[in-house]
Enzyme design. Structure first.
Site, PDB file in Angstrom:
ATOM      1  CG  HIS A  60      -2.069   0.920   1.101  1.00 37.89           C
ATOM      2  ND1 HIS A  60      -1.990   2.249   1.437  1.00 37.89           N
ATOM      3  CD2 HIS A  60      -3.320   0.704   0.638  1.00 37.89           C
ATOM      4  CE1 HIS A  60      -3.158   2.812   1.187  1.00 37.89           C
ATOM      5  NE2 HIS A  60      -3.982   1.909   0.704  1.00 37.89           N
ATOM      6  CG  ASP A 106      -8.494  -4.615  -2.473  1.00 36.46           C
ATOM      7  OD1 ASP A 106      -9.683  -4.474  -2.154  1.00 36.46           O
ATOM      8  OD2 ASP A 106      -7.818  -3.724  -3.009  1.00 36.46           O
TER       9      ASP A 106
HETATM   10  N1  CMC Z   1       4.065  -7.503  -4.845  1.00 33.35           N
HETATM   11  C1  CMC Z   1       5.408  -7.487  -5.053  1.00 33.35           C
HETATM   12  N2  CMC Z   1       6.171  -6.392  -4.872  1.00 33.35           N
HETATM   13  C2  CMC Z   1       5.573  -5.277  -4.474  1.00 33.35           C
HETATM   14  C3  CMC Z   1       4.181  -5.229  -4.233  1.00 33.35           C
HETATM   15  C4  CMC Z   1       3.429  -6.409  -4.431  1.00 33.35           C
HETATM   16  N3  CMC Z   1       2.111  -6.414  -4.223  1.00 33.35           N
HETATM   17  N4  CMC Z   1       3.828  -3.986  -3.845  1.00 33.35           N
HETATM   18  C5  CMC Z   1       4.970  -3.272  -3.838  1.00 33.35           C
HETATM   19  N5  CMC Z   1       6.028  -4.052  -4.216  1.00 33.35           N
HETATM   20  C6  CMC Z   1       7.442  -3.661  -4.282  1.00 33.35           C
HETATM   21  C7  CMC Z   1       7.711  -2.776  -5.490  1.00 33.35           C
HETATM   22  O1  CMC Z   1       8.079  -3.543  -6.613  1.00 33.35           O
HETATM   23  C8  CMC Z   1       8.853  -1.931  -4.969  1.00 33.35           C
HETATM   24  O2  CMC Z   1      10.014  -2.710  -4.978  1.00 33.35           O
HETATM   25  P1  CMC Z   1      11.461  -2.017  -5.245  1.00 33.35           P
HETATM   26  O3  CMC Z   1      11.666  -1.090  -4.092  1.00 33.35           O
HETATM   27  O4  CMC Z   1      12.414  -3.163  -5.275  1.00 33.35           O
HETATM   28  O5  CMC Z   1      11.349  -1.318  -6.562  1.00 33.35           O
HETATM   29  C9  CMC Z   1       8.489  -1.702  -3.497  1.00 33.35           C
HETATM   30  O6  CMC Z   1       7.688  -2.849  -3.139  1.00 33.35           O
HETATM   31  C10 CMC Z   1       7.709  -0.427  -3.245  1.00 33.35           C
HETATM   32  O7  CMC Z   1       6.523  -0.478  -4.024  1.00 33.35           O
HETATM   33  P2  CMC Z   1       5.946   0.708  -4.894  1.00 33.35           P
HETATM   34  O8  CMC Z   1       5.362   0.151  -6.171  1.00 33.35           O
HETATM   35  O9  CMC Z   1       6.954   1.795  -5.025  1.00 33.35           O
HETATM   36  O10 CMC Z   1       4.784   1.199  -3.955  1.00 33.35           O
HETATM   37  P3  CMC Z   1       3.594   2.123  -4.366  1.00 33.35           P
HETATM   38  O11 CMC Z   1       3.240   2.898  -3.158  1.00 33.35           O
HETATM   39  O12 CMC Z   1       3.890   2.908  -5.600  1.00 33.35           O
HETATM   40  O13 CMC Z   1       2.442   1.085  -4.755  1.00 33.35           O
HETATM   41  C11 CMC Z   1       0.606  -0.383  -4.616  1.00 33.35           C
HETATM   42  C12 CMC Z   1       1.443   0.687  -3.891  1.00 33.35           C
HETATM   43  C13 CMC Z   1      -0.661  -0.650  -3.797  1.00 33.35           C
HETATM   44  C14 CMC Z   1       0.167   0.143  -6.004  1.00 33.35           C
HETATM   45  C15 CMC Z   1       1.455  -1.676  -4.766  1.00 33.35           C
HETATM   46  O14 CMC Z   1       1.837  -2.136  -3.475  1.00 33.35           O
HETATM   47  C16 CMC Z   1       0.708  -2.760  -5.523  1.00 33.35           C
HETATM   48  O15 CMC Z   1       0.695  -2.732  -6.754  1.00 33.35           O
HETATM   49  N6  CMC Z   1       0.066  -3.737  -4.795  1.00 33.35           N
HETATM   50  C17 CMC Z   1      -0.695  -4.770  -5.428  1.00 33.35           C
HETATM   51  C18 CMC Z   1      -2.050  -4.215  -5.846  1.00 33.35           C
HETATM   52  C19 CMC Z   1      -2.966  -4.006  -4.670  1.00 33.35           C
HETATM   53  O16 CMC Z   1      -3.133  -4.885  -3.821  1.00 33.35           O
HETATM   54  N7  CMC Z   1      -3.623  -2.827  -4.623  1.00 33.35           N
HETATM   55  C20 CMC Z   1      -4.612  -2.519  -3.601  1.00 33.35           C
HETATM   56  C21 CMC Z   1      -4.235  -1.371  -2.738  1.00 33.35           C
HETATM   57  S1  CMC Z   1      -5.345  -1.223  -1.335  1.00 33.35           S
HETATM   58  C22 CMC Z   1      -6.875  -0.856  -1.984  1.00 33.35           C
HETATM   59  C23 CMC Z   1      -6.920   0.426  -2.738  1.00 33.35           C
HETATM   60  O17 CMC Z   1      -6.368   1.427  -2.264  1.00 33.35           O
HETATM   61  O18 CMC Z   1      -7.543   0.462  -3.794  1.00 33.35           O
END
Ligand code: CMC
Length: 436
Positions: free
Chosen positions: A313, A371
């Site tokens: 998140h 989720d």
């Molecule tokens: N699986 C694997 N790696 C992950 C995941 C995941 N679900 N989420 C984050 N990471 C890694 C990402 O690759 C990055 O790694 P590195 O530092 O090596 O590059 C690190 O963790 C930081 O992640 P980020 O993408 O910079 O984080 P963000 O704040 O931009 O993204 C997120 C947040 C929710 C989009 C992401 O965690 C994600 O895509 N999660 C899966 C989708 C999901 O469950 N979304 C629902 C969110 S809650 C409900 C809502 O708000 O709608």
């Protein structure tokens, strides 16, 4: 605006005079630096793709402490609201700022239930969609179409109009989601029943048909209601910011909520519950628990493009408090349905355990989000997977419309207009076509 507490000074190495900027304190949470004078005084913009360090507005509605894993609606912890209130009390809280007393609750419920039907002509919109259309495509279209039916409440400068539109949206979203489902499966639309609770009526519209009434199961209705409460608002996330940005131009509330629904559809946002359940089902089909190690290795491999859906998140760097409550609801629902040994739930718990012990997830502070378990609950209740995000939209409509109203009422509100760091071609001359 909050009181000025101290100042920040921005200095430059290119000779631009330094700039003193006020710093504001919120009730809780990080201070903010007021950079509004920056461009006028220095000719420079800030650069913050994804708004990692940007507070785009003042708000009194929802507060998240991502490190603690805390979520407050109007100051009340989500754990207390989920246990002590129903969804319409929470909706009253988000919209009005206070939990209702009994008389206020009766009045609010009465308002909402008086608006549950949609204009009969709305049903014709559904006929225009393919039966296999994604529910979110239908929702974007039909919620946007509401603006063509309720002209009498579209003056956004009138607080009463705004309230009538809000009540209409809160009341009609369950009807539209249920109609979307019924259209997909080829059953007749079921009219709302105003003697039922908000969640009970939704389940009635979803699951009864002219030949058979839906037998209300209190545990399942309560679980549905909890799903609504947990999804009701979440501060300035992508879809809420979309609603605010759309509304900042003066667009009508139905159009703004349709824009929010479009944004919510994405798999990184509301679409994650659907993506998470699909992930679990695929994993189950490909060997289940025996293949967890292989799957986790794929998730950790940046070239695989595979993410652990329902994990991670932007704000929570701790266990999402909503996920804890959802996990609890999951246990209750599966027990009442005699599905304690549900293989998908077992797989989800095993996968969660493996991930929470793995350094990749620990070091990045990746925990289950709301989720992760909501899909299993919804599937057990009988909600088809493609409808999950539409149910999220139904619940979030309350938060969206409260945030929209707050923005319209804010005297500091201006049309949203971000700037950019332009990296395209500099000024050049168009050559005649024969010389290009
Ligand atoms: N699986 C694997 N790696 C992950 C995941 C995941 N679900 N989420 C984050 N990471 C890694 C990402 O690759 C990055 O790694 P590195 O530092 O090596 O590059 C690190 O963790 C930081 O992640 P980020 O993408 O910079 O984080 P963000 O704040 O931009 O993204 C997120 C947040 C929710 C989009 C992401 O965690 C994600 O895509 N999660 C899966 C989708 C999901 O469950 N979304 C629902 C969110 S809650 C409900 C809502 O708000 O709608």
């Amino acid at each position: 605006m909050s009181t000025i507490d101290n100042k920040a000074v921005l200095s430059f190495t290119d000779g631009t005079p330094s700039l003193e900027m006020p710093v504001y304190k919120g009730t809780i949470g990080p201070d903010v630096i007021d950079i509004r004078a920056l461009y006028n005084k220095t000719g420079k913009f800030t650069y913050d793709p994804g708004f990692l360090s940007t507070a785009a507005c003042n708000s009194t509605i929802t507060y998240i402490d991502g490190d603690k894993g805390e979520l407050l609606y109007r100051g009340y912890p989500i754990e207390q609201l989920a246990v002590n209130c129903d969804f319409l009390e929470v909706a009253h809280l988000l919209w009005n700022g206070e939990l209702p007393n009994q008389a206020q609750k009766n009045e609010f419920v009465n308002h909402v239930t008086r608006h549950t039907m949609v204009h009969e002509q709305m049903s014709r919109f559904f006929q225009g969609f393919r039966r296999d259309a994604h529910p979110m495509a239908v929702m974007v279209g039909t919620v946007g179409a509401l603006s063509a039916f309720y002209h009498d409440s579209l003056d956004i400068s009138d607080a009463h109009h705004r309230e009538v539109s809000a009540i209409r949206l809160i009341a009609k979203l369950p009807t539209l989601v249920a109609m979307t489902y019924k259209y997909t499966i080829g059953q007749p639309f079921v009219y709302p029943r105003n003697d039922l609770s908000y969640a009970g009526n939704f389940m009635h519209m979803m699951f009864s048909n002219p030949c058979e009434a839906y037998k209300v199961n209190d545990v399942l209705v309560r679980a549905m209601d909890r799903i609504f409460i947990l999804h009701a608002d979440h501060e300035q996330n992508a879809s809420t910011s979309t609603v605010r940005l759309s509304g900042s131009s003066g667009a009508n509330p139905f159009a703004c909520i349709a824009a929010g629904i479009a944004c919510l559809w994405g798999p990184a946002h509301g679409g994650a519950n659907e993506a998470c359940l699909n992930m679990l089902e695929e994993l189950q089909a490909n060997g289940g628990e025996a293949k967890l190690g292989e799957f986790i290795a794929k998730v950790k491999d940046k070239n695989s493009g595979v993410k652990l859906m329902g994990f991670g998140h932007r704000v929570y760097k701790n266990y999402d408090p909503r996920a804890k409550l959802m996990r609890e609801t999951c246990h209750e629902v599966l027990e009442v349905l005699g599905l304690q040994n549900d293989p998908l739930f077992k797989l989800a718990m095993a996968l969660e355990k493996v991930a929470l012990e793995d350094d990749y997830f620990v070091s990045r502070k990746l925990y289950p989000n709301v989720d992760y378990y909501s899909g299993i609950v919804q599937r057990a209740i009988g909600i088809p997977v493609p409808l999950f995000t539409a149910i999220f939209a139904l619940a979030r409509t309350v938060g969206w419309i409260a945030q929209w109203n707050e923005m319209i009422s804010d005297t500091e509100q201006k049309i949203g207009r971000p700037r950019q760091l332009y990296k395209g071609a500099a000024l050049r001359t168009v050559l005649p076509i024969g010389k290009r």
